[in-house]
Design a protein around this motif. Structure first.
Motif, PDB file in Angstrom:
ATOM      1  N   MET A   1     -36.714 104.570 -13.802  1.00 50.70           N
ATOM      2  CA  MET A   1     -37.594 105.738 -13.926  1.00 50.70           C
ATOM      3  C   MET A   1     -37.723 106.479 -12.589  1.00 50.70           C
ATOM      4  SD  MET A   1     -38.557 106.148 -17.072  1.00 50.70           S
ATOM      5  CE  MET A   1     -36.883 105.635 -17.438  1.00 50.70           C
ATOM      6  N   ASP A   2     -37.820 105.732 -11.499  1.00 52.81           N
ATOM      7  CA  ASP A   2     -37.925 106.328 -10.166  1.00 52.81           C
ATOM      8  C   ASP A   2     -36.682 107.168  -9.866  1.00 52.81           C
ATOM      9  OD1 ASP A   2     -38.808 106.828  -7.486  1.00 52.81           O
ATOM     10  OD2 ASP A   2     -37.723 105.073  -6.782  1.00 52.81           O
TER      11      ASP A   2
ATOM     12  N   GLU B   1     -47.359 113.668  -6.221  1.00 50.49           N
ATOM     13  CA  GLU B   1     -46.756 114.187  -7.463  1.00 50.49           C
ATOM     14  C   GLU B   1     -45.667 113.241  -7.959  1.00 50.49           C
ATOM     15  OE1 GLU B   1     -44.534 118.189  -9.208  1.00 50.49           O
ATOM     16  OE2 GLU B   1     -44.752 117.963  -7.039  1.00 50.49           O
ATOM     17  N   HIS B   2     -44.812 112.779  -7.050  1.00 52.00           N
ATOM     18  CA  HIS B   2     -43.735 111.871  -7.435  1.00 52.00           C
ATOM     19  C   HIS B   2     -44.280 110.557  -8.006  1.00 52.00           C
ATOM     20  CE1 HIS B   2     -39.985 109.632  -7.295  1.00 52.00           C
ATOM     21  NE2 HIS B   2     -40.631 108.680  -6.631  1.00 52.00           N
ATOM     22  N   ILE B   3     -45.258 109.974  -7.326  1.00 47.67           N
ATOM     23  CA  ILE B   3     -45.847 108.715  -7.802  1.00 47.67           C
ATOM     24  C   ILE B   3     -46.436 108.912  -9.202  1.00 47.67           C
ATOM     25  CG2 ILE B   3     -47.768 107.103  -7.443  1.00 47.67           C
ATOM     26  CD1 ILE B   3     -47.252 107.462  -4.381  1.00 47.67           C
ATOM     27  N   ARG B   4     -47.149 110.000  -9.395  1.00 47.41           N
ATOM     28  CA  ARG B   4     -47.752 110.259 -10.710  1.00 47.41           C
ATOM     29  C   ARG B   4     -46.679 110.482 -11.770  1.00 47.41           C
ATOM     30  NH1 ARG B   4     -52.235 114.266 -11.441  1.00 47.41           N
ATOM     31  NH2 ARG B   4     -52.480 112.921 -13.259  1.00 47.41           N
ATOM     32  N   ASP B   5     -45.637 111.229 -11.427  1.00 44.02           N
ATOM     33  CA  ASP B   5     -44.565 111.487 -12.395  1.00 44.02           C
ATOM     34  C   ASP B   5     -43.839 110.201 -12.788  1.00 44.02           C
ATOM     35  OD1 ASP B   5     -45.190 114.183 -12.362  1.00 44.02           O
ATOM     36  OD2 ASP B   5     -43.462 114.764 -11.137  1.00 44.02           O
ATOM     37  N   VAL B   6     -43.547 109.359 -11.813  1.00 44.41           N
ATOM     38  CA  VAL B   6     -42.889 108.080 -12.120  1.00 44.41           C
ATOM     39  C   VAL B   6     -43.797 107.243 -13.012  1.00 44.41           C
ATOM     40  CG1 VAL B   6     -42.072 105.882 -11.145  1.00 44.41           C
ATOM     41  CG2 VAL B   6     -41.404 108.053 -10.081  1.00 44.41           C
ATOM     42  N   THR B   7     -45.071 107.179 -12.669  1.00 47.68           N
ATOM     43  CA  THR B   7     -46.014 106.370 -13.456  1.00 47.68           C
ATOM     44  C   THR B   7     -46.137 106.905 -14.877  1.00 47.68           C
ATOM     45  OG1 THR B   7     -47.206 105.827 -11.423  1.00 47.68           O
ATOM     46  CG2 THR B   7     -48.348 105.403 -13.508  1.00 47.68           C
ATOM     47  N   GLN B   8     -46.227 108.216 -15.027  1.00 49.68           N
ATOM     48  CA  GLN B   8     -46.318 108.800 -16.372  1.00 49.68           C
ATOM     49  C   GLN B   8     -45.029 108.574 -17.159  1.00 49.68           C
ATOM     50  OE1 GLN B   8     -47.754 112.860 -15.999  1.00 49.68           O
ATOM     51  NE2 GLN B   8     -49.426 112.167 -14.689  1.00 49.68           N
ATOM     52  N   ALA B   9     -43.887 108.668 -16.504  1.00 57.84           N
ATOM     53  CA  ALA B   9     -42.606 108.399 -17.181  1.00 57.84           C
ATOM     54  C   ALA B   9     -42.552 106.939 -17.629  1.00 57.84           C
ATOM     55  CB  ALA B   9     -41.441 108.725 -16.254  1.00 57.84           C
ATOM     56  N   VAL B  10     -43.015 106.040 -16.778  1.00 61.09           N
ATOM     57  CA  VAL B  10     -43.039 104.614 -17.119  1.00 61.09           C
ATOM     58  C   VAL B  10     -43.954 104.382 -18.322  1.00 61.09           C
ATOM     59  CG1 VAL B  10     -43.894 102.362 -16.312  1.00 61.09           C
ATOM     60  CG2 VAL B  10     -42.351 103.708 -14.874  1.00 61.09           C
ATOM     61  N   LEU B  11     -45.153 104.956 -18.288  1.00 66.57           N
ATOM     62  CA  LEU B  11     -46.096 104.769 -19.395  1.00 66.57           C
ATOM     63  C   LEU B  11     -45.531 105.293 -20.713  1.00 66.57           C
ATOM     64  CD1 LEU B  11     -49.478 105.665 -17.694  1.00 66.57           C
ATOM     65  CD2 LEU B  11     -49.025 103.593 -19.013  1.00 66.57           C
ATOM     66  N   ARG B  12     -45.005 106.496 -20.694  1.00 64.06           N
ATOM     67  CA  ARG B  12     -44.478 107.095 -21.937  1.00 64.06           C
ATOM     68  C   ARG B  12     -43.284 106.311 -22.469  1.00 64.06           C
ATOM     69  NH1 ARG B  12     -45.673 112.355 -19.122  1.00 64.06           N
ATOM     70  NH2 ARG B  12     -47.584 113.055 -20.107  1.00 64.06           N
TER      71      ARG B  12
END
Length: 184
Positions: free
Chosen positions: A169-170, A61-72
């Motif tokens: 972001m992390d 969940e954390h990895i996905r959230d960081v990645t989505q925050a980075v993308l957005r």
């Protein structure tokens, strides 16, 4: 863990445009999970932190959230990088966000149904073990750099624009996901 299982857990890998980098990212996760001794089922229960007592956020969940925050945020903030002459590589950014905590699969281990510091985790924190895993998987030096410097170990190191972005972001995502926990 099979490729399709990794892609199901981390569909953001498909955002990476380079087929070679996508394949290397999948390979990095396969290597980390295997070297850490995680079963397919236990991967779903890998924690983002074991030092934060009752943290209910999982690593995936954390990895996905960081990645989505980075993308957005990349979509919104890229104009500033361009304005200031900084070229930010979108694929490296996505891959770095996905793999920043790769080393947690070797830092932590499952024993009797709970996560603990593993043998490797007692010797190497996840930024170092993750950088080693990323390099073994053939990821580019730019990604290995991001993994190595994304935590406090990199505070006195040079960081690329991508590494700075992912670090920010992390930290933001981690702080948001642990708001209800007391700080020690």
């Amino acid at each position: 863990m099979e490729r399709q299982q990794i892609l199901a857990l981390l569909p953001e890998i498909l955002e990476i445009r380079s087929e070679k980098l996508r394949d290397q990212t999948v390979s990095a996760f396969q290597l980390a999970i295997k070297e850490g001794g995680w079963s397919d089922e236990d991967v779903l229960h890998a924690p983002v932190s074991i030092s934060r007592g009752n943290c209910d956020v999982g690593l995936i969940e954390h990895i996905r959230d960081v990645t989505q925050a980075v993308l957005r945020n990349y979509l919104f903030l890229d104009k500033y990088f361009v304005r200031h002459g900084k070229r930010v590589d979108r694929d490296i950014l996505i891959c770095g966000a996905l793999t920043h905590d790769l080393g947690k699969f070797t830092e932590y281990a499952m024993e009797s149904g709970r996560a603990v510091h593993g043998k490797t985790g007692n010797l190497l924190r996840h930024p170092l073990s993750g950088a080693i895993l990323a390099a073994k998987a053939g990821l580019p030096d730019e990604v290995v750099h991001i993994v190595a410097v994304h935590s406090f170990e990199g505070d006195r190191s040079f960081r690329t624009a991508e590494a700075d972005f992912i670090r920010d972001m992390d930290l933001f995502v981690f702080r948001c996901s642990t708001l209800g926990l007391s700080q020690k």
